[in-house]
Write a protein that holds these residues in place. Structure first.
Motif, PDB file in Angstrom:
ATOM      1  N   GLU A  19       0.830  -1.207   0.000  1.00  0.00           N
ATOM      2  CA  GLU A  19       0.000   0.000   0.000  1.00  0.00           C
ATOM      3  C   GLU A  19       0.867   1.260   0.000  1.00  0.00           C
ATOM      4  O   GLU A  19       0.632   2.189  -0.776  1.00  0.00           O
ATOM      5  N   LEU A  55       2.618   1.671  -3.407  1.00  0.00           N
ATOM      6  CA  LEU A  55       1.679   2.118  -4.436  1.00  0.00           C
ATOM      7  C   LEU A  55       1.349   3.596  -4.281  1.00  0.00           C
ATOM      8  O   LEU A  55       1.341   4.346  -5.272  1.00  0.00           O
ATOM      9  N   ILE A  56       1.099   4.034  -3.068  1.00  0.00           N
ATOM     10  CA  ILE A  56       0.776   5.442  -2.843  1.00  0.00           C
ATOM     11  C   ILE A  56       1.966   6.314  -3.204  1.00  0.00           C
ATOM     12  O   ILE A  56       1.807   7.367  -3.838  1.00  0.00           O
ATOM     13  N   LEU A 108      -7.605   3.493  -4.269  1.00  0.00           N
ATOM     14  CA  LEU A 108      -6.999   2.549  -3.332  1.00  0.00           C
ATOM     15  C   LEU A 108      -7.635   2.658  -1.949  1.00  0.00           C
ATOM     16  O   LEU A 108      -7.969   1.652  -1.316  1.00  0.00           O
ATOM     17  N   LYS A 129     -10.030  -0.226  -0.059  1.00  0.00           N
ATOM     18  CA  LYS A 129      -9.726  -0.746   1.270  1.00  0.00           C
ATOM     19  C   LYS A 129     -10.906  -0.519   2.215  1.00  0.00           C
ATOM     20  O   LYS A 129     -11.198  -1.353   3.064  1.00  0.00           O
TER      21      LYS A 129
END
Length: 80
Positions: A19, A22-23, A38, A42
């Motif tokens: 996570e 990716l961010i 994203l 979640k």
């Protein structure tokens, strides 16, 4: 806090690492819409969870994870 598995594979740690990466990539690519997607995905996964203590723990971890990744992305962008 939820108990960790003794000596086993920790999927939550792996998910958190992925996570954050990716961010960070999305911030560097200026794809803020992907960050929103994203976060929404979640949230949908956690929607049906009735364990409020665990849900609050995951939410706090998610927000801290997002903050760290966005901050790192902004710092890298400013360093260019």
């Amino acid at each position: 806090m939820p108990e960790e598995k003794a000596g086993g594979f920790n999927a939550w740690a792996l998910i958190g690492d992925i996570e954050r990466w990716l961010i960070l990539v999305f911030v560097l690519l200026q794809r803020y819409d992907a960050i929103g997607l994203l976060i929404a995905a979640k949230s949908i996964i956690r929607f049906g969870d009735k364990e409020t203590t665990k849900t609050e723990y995951v939410l706090a971890g998610t927000l801290m994870s997002i903050f760290i990744a966005v901050l790192a992305g902004v710092m890298v962008t400013m360093a260019k």
